[in-house]
Scaffold this motif. Structure first.
Motif, mmCIF file in Angstrom:
data_model
loop_
_atom_site.group_PDB
_atom_site.id
_atom_site.type_symbol
_atom_site.label_atom_id
_atom_site.label_comp_id
_atom_site.label_asym_id
_atom_site.label_seq_id
_atom_site.Cartn_x
_atom_site.Cartn_y
_atom_site.Cartn_z
ATOM 1 N N LEU A 112 0.864 -1.181 0.000
ATOM 2 C CA LEU A 112 0.000 0.000 0.000
ATOM 3 C C LEU A 112 0.899 1.229 0.000
ATOM 4 N N THR A 113 0.600 2.185 -0.864
ATOM 5 C CA THR A 113 1.439 3.379 -0.904
ATOM 6 C C THR A 113 0.590 4.644 -0.835
ATOM 7 N N CYS A 114 1.188 5.679 -0.222
ATOM 8 C CA CYS A 114 0.560 6.988 -0.229
ATOM 9 C C CYS A 114 1.305 7.789 -1.293
ATOM 10 N N GLN A 115 0.585 8.255 -2.292
ATOM 11 C CA GLN A 115 1.271 8.922 -3.399
ATOM 12 C C GLN A 115 1.193 10.438 -3.315
ATOM 13 N N ASN A 116 0.850 10.934 -2.132
ATOM 14 C CA ASN A 116 0.823 12.370 -1.926
ATOM 15 C C ASN A 116 2.242 12.854 -1.600
ATOM 16 N N ASP A 117 2.827 13.635 -2.507
ATOM 17 C CA ASP A 117 4.204 14.090 -2.317
ATOM 18 C C ASP A 117 4.367 14.982 -1.087
ATOM 19 N N GLU A 118 3.259 15.507 -0.598
ATOM 20 C CA GLU A 118 3.323 16.402 0.561
ATOM 21 C C GLU A 118 3.020 15.674 1.861
ATOM 22 N N CYS A 119 2.729 14.395 1.776
ATOM 23 C CA CYS A 119 2.361 13.624 2.973
ATOM 24 C C CYS A 119 3.456 13.734 4.035
ATOM 25 N N PHE A 120 3.082 14.204 5.219
ATOM 26 C CA PHE A 120 4.082 14.473 6.259
ATOM 27 C C PHE A 120 4.934 13.250 6.588
ATOM 28 N N GLU A 121 4.291 12.111 6.854
ATOM 29 C CA GLU A 121 5.042 10.933 7.285
ATOM 30 C C GLU A 121 5.965 10.396 6.185
ATOM 31 N N ILE A 122 5.478 10.423 4.945
ATOM 32 C CA ILE A 122 6.317 9.950 3.836
ATOM 33 C C ILE A 122 7.503 10.908 3.665
ATOM 34 N N CYS A 123 7.224 12.228 3.737
ATOM 35 C CA CYS A 123 8.308 13.217 3.636
ATOM 36 C C CYS A 123 9.325 13.009 4.747
ATOM 37 N N LEU A 124 8.810 12.732 5.955
ATOM 38 C CA LEU A 124 9.694 12.507 7.100
ATOM 39 C C LEU A 124 10.615 11.313 6.837
ATOM 40 N N GLN A 125 10.051 10.212 6.358
ATOM 41 C CA GLN A 125 10.860 9.013 6.121
ATOM 42 C C GLN A 125 11.885 9.251 5.020
ATOM 43 N N ARG A 126 11.487 10.005 3.983
ATOM 44 C CA ARG A 126 12.435 10.273 2.894
ATOM 45 C C ARG A 126 13.567 11.175 3.364
ATOM 46 N N LEU A 127 13.202 12.194 4.143
ATOM 47 C CA LEU A 127 14.233 13.101 4.640
ATOM 48 C C LEU A 127 15.184 12.346 5.575
ATOM 49 N N LEU A 128 14.597 11.495 6.404
ATOM 50 C CA LEU A 128 15.400 10.707 7.335
ATOM 51 C C LEU A 128 16.380 9.816 6.573
ATOM 52 N N ALA A 129 15.909 9.206 5.499
ATOM 53 C CA ALA A 129 16.784 8.346 4.687
ATOM 54 C C ALA A 129 17.900 9.166 4.054
ATOM 55 N N ALA A 130 17.561 10.372 3.590
ATOM 56 C CA ALA A 130 18.571 11.242 2.978
ATOM 57 C C ALA A 130 19.624 11.640 4.007
ATOM 58 N N ILE A 131 19.165 11.947 5.231
ATOM 59 C CA ILE A 131 20.073 12.361 6.302
ATOM 60 C C ILE A 131 21.020 11.215 6.674
ATOM 61 N N ARG A 132 20.472 10.031 6.747
ATOM 62 C CA ARG A 132 21.307 8.858 7.061
ATOM 63 C C ARG A 132 22.317 8.638 5.958
ATOM 64 N N SER A 133 21.841 8.780 4.735
ATOM 65 C CA SER A 133 22.695 8.492 3.598
ATOM 66 C C SER A 133 23.836 9.494 3.474
ATOM 67 N N ILE A 134 23.570 10.758 3.802
ATOM 68 C CA ILE A 134 24.626 11.771 3.703
ATOM 69 C C ILE A 134 25.543 11.679 4.928
ATOM 70 N N GLY A 135 25.073 10.971 5.961
ATOM 71 C CA GLY A 135 25.950 10.664 7.083
ATOM 72 C C GLY A 135 25.902 11.627 8.253
ATOM 73 N N ILE A 136 24.741 12.252 8.482
ATOM 74 C CA ILE A 136 24.602 13.061 9.708
ATOM 75 C C ILE A 136 24.049 12.134 10.776
ATOM 76 N N GLU A 137 24.951 11.558 11.567
ATOM 77 C CA GLU A 137 24.529 10.459 12.424
ATOM 78 C C GLU A 137 23.740 10.881 13.666
ATOM 79 N N ARG A 138 23.975 12.122 14.107
ATOM 80 C CA ARG A 138 23.300 12.559 15.331
ATOM 81 C C ARG A 138 21.806 12.780 15.153
ATOM 82 N N LEU A 139 21.366 12.899 13.927
ATOM 83 C CA LEU A 139 19.967 13.256 13.677
ATOM 84 C C LEU A 139 19.080 12.025 13.506
#
Ligand SMILES: [Zn+2]
Length: 602
Positions: A368-395
């Protein structure tokens, strides 16, 4: 209902795939259920009682073990473990050692010969696999350097990181680490594996253990199990043995098992419990159903949650809130629900609207997917993945959530633009933690371009693929990339290339914004296809990274390991004998001392 004959045929078919060909078609758990089905019909069938060991190195010479390597008696509950222990304790202070039961190939290294357990008395000589093997032992990780009894496995992290590209002779990937080990140890030649930089680990049986008094065994059980379970090794249970080895030995063996040890198996433990609720947790792209259960003890651990994998799985198993579900622990993974019986009061757990933004959910494959690009939780998970990937470990998630809620942070760019004053506005941050987070973010403003590309959450682009792409094109050039150009790269097919080019266009603004505030180190041109691969060894006047930087500035490609592809090994002292030097010598790699190399690039 299947007949005994049908079941036997089926099990023999899967045995052959699993043990001889290393290409299983079904999950271990499904296999176990077949065995159980057979057991219900004929509990004494030889297929149930026989002991399997992977058939390795068909042509290898047999090795007779000086001390037979016996298999262990098995327990499936803490009660059974305690009952066994009670038989042999001399008092309540009797000490027990609890160790992982690895899910690999039991082996013995003695006098330079590496042999598998085989049938216990005779093993297969697999000494030719030594170049692939790293020993892990108390305070040591490296080449096999002493006699040891242990298990050949592939570490979970290695399997995840290395074996997503390491292929078998037929070009296919290994399905799981267990099959990869059996497959690799059974190979006639390891050339292909060496070329792919494959690594397997021999883990010393004595390496990891917890010692506990009998009186505290029950009380400490949960804690020790959780600790062992969290280790990065494939395990299918634990081993409990009397700590006093001399005493244990004096107890002798039954026909098949040593008396002083028992194995506690994770697999095969099943329990029923009630499904109280289903929560949908957010990922980068989809929603995952998580079962909330009436707490139940399974293998000594209290279980309250279990994954339901995806939407399709709920439909397939016809699961509803109020049902009685059967849980099973398989290997060292989190327990999961294998079947379900209708409860008295059933309530559907299927949702049709996003619990976060309310938009109608769409089914993509089984998810099941939410395809709303503005969806808060989906945005949160994507941002979190980006932060992990760029290596800001404290966040972590809580703080990213706070930032999105109160600082209107939306993207990686916003994170990079945070001031100390902004961070100070977040709950729980004090002078020191503000400085720490701020400094860490500033540090990540200089990254390799492929790290940035990998942080964009483009499906199919992880660090490895990002690096491959950016070896050929710069970030700026990506915008004009054609489908044909992209799909010509190794590891990117036409299908993948299509998705990537589309995503690159959608992300164009974000890439531009990001490259305007952070500095990227360009990969293209730095590593030439014909650049010499270089590795440094031994203690040097400056940090290793200094020489590696110098090497890449001069057109070399730095390597951290000695592999067959390596061109030059630079050593501080070439007269010293290190494992790297020996390996390089054997592989005919050019070796030079630091001074000579430094002079050569002047
Ligand atoms: Zn949503």
């Amino acid at each position: 209902m299947r007949t005994e004959e049908e079941l036997v045929k089926l099990i023999e078919y899967h045995n052959d795939l699993y043990w001889k060909k290393s290409t299983p078609e079904i999950l271990d758990i499904e296999y176990d259920m077949l065995l159980q089905e057979l057991g219900d019909i004929n509990p004494n069938h030889s297929l149930i009682t026989q002991i399997h060991t992977p058939e390795v190195a068909i042509n290898a010479k047999k090795v007779k073990h000086n001390n037979p390597m016996l298999s262990l008696n098995k327990a499936y509950s803490l009660e059974e473990v305690l009952a066994w222990a009670k038989k042999y304790i001399r008092n309540n202070d009797e000490l027990f050692r609890i160790q992982p039961k690895f899910d690999g190939i039991s082996a013995n290294y003695e006098n330079g010969i590496l042999a598998t357990r085989g049938d216990g008395e005779f093993g297969e000589n697999v000494t030719d696999k030594l170049p692939l093997i790293e020993l892990e032992s108390e305070g040591y990780r490296g080449k096999l350097n002493r006699d040891v009894r242990g298990e050949i496995i592939i570490r979970d992290d290695d399997f995840k990181e290395k074996y997503n590209t390491i292929t078998r002779k037929d070009g296919r990937l290994y399905k799981n680490s267990r099959n990869a080990v059996a497959g690799i140890i059974g190979l006639k030649t390891i050339k292909l594996m060496l070329a792919q930089n494959a690594k397997v680990t021999l883990i010393d049986y004595e390496y990891i253990s917890h010692t506990v008094k009998f009186a505290q065994l029950a009380e400490k059980w949960d804690e020790i199990l959780s600790k062992l379970d969290a280790l990065p090794y494939p395990m299918d249970g634990i081993v409990i043995k009397l700590a006093d080895a001399t005493y244990a030995e004096s107890l002798g063996n039954t026909a098949h098992h040593p008396r002083g040890q028992i194995a506690f198996k994770f697999t095969g433990i099943k329990k029923e419990t009630k499904l109280l609720n289903v929560n949908w947790s957010f990922g980068k792209n989809c929603l995952t159903p998580v079962a909330e259960l009436e707490p139940v003890e399974l293998g000594g651990v209290t279980i309250r949650h279990a994954t339901l994998h995806n939407y399709q799985n709920i439909l397939d198993k016809d699961i509803a809130i109020g049902d009685i579900v059967t849980l099973e622990r398989a290997g060292d993974v989190i327990p999961y629900i294998i079947s379900s019986k209708n409860g008295e009061h059933r309530k559907s757990c299927i949702i049709s609207e996003c619990p976060s933004c309310g938009q109608e959910l769409k089914l993509v494959g089984p998810e099941l997917t939410c395809q709303n690009d503005e969806c808060f939780e989906i945005c949160l998970q994507r941002l979190l993945a980006a932060i992990r990937s760029i290596g800001i470990e404290r966040l972590g998630e809580p703080n990213v959530r706070k930032m999105m809620e109160s600082l209107e942070v939306k993207s990686l760019k916003d994170v990079f633009e945070l001031s100390k004053d902004d961070i100070a506005k977040l709950d729980g941050f004090k002078t020191k933690s503000i400085d720490n987070l701020y400094n860490e973010i500033q540090k990540r403003k200089v990254v390799n371009d492929y790290e940035l590309l990998a942080a964009l959450n483009i499906a199919g682009i992880g660090k490895t693929i990002a690096k491959t792409i950016l070896k050929t094109w710069t970030i700026a050039e990506l915008q004009n990339l054609s489908l044909d150009e992209l799909s010509s790269l190794d590891g990117i097919g036409p299908e993948r290339a299509k998705g990537i080019t589309e995503d690159l266009i959608t992300n164009a603004t974000l890439i531009e914004e990001l490259t305007s505030i952070i500095t990227t180190v360009q990969t293209k041109g730095q590593i030439k296809e014909d650049s010499k691969k270089i590795c440094f060894t031994g203690k040097m006047p400056e940090k290793r990274s200094v020489y590696e930087k110098l090497a890449s500035d001069n057109g070399f490609e730095p390597f951290s390991k000695v592999t067959k592809e390596l061109d030059i090994l630079v050593a501080m002292d070439i007269s010293k004998s290190s494992s790297k030097l020996k390996k390089a010598e054997k592989a005919g790699i050019q070796i030079m001392d630091l001074e000579t190399w430094l002079n050569s690039i002047k």
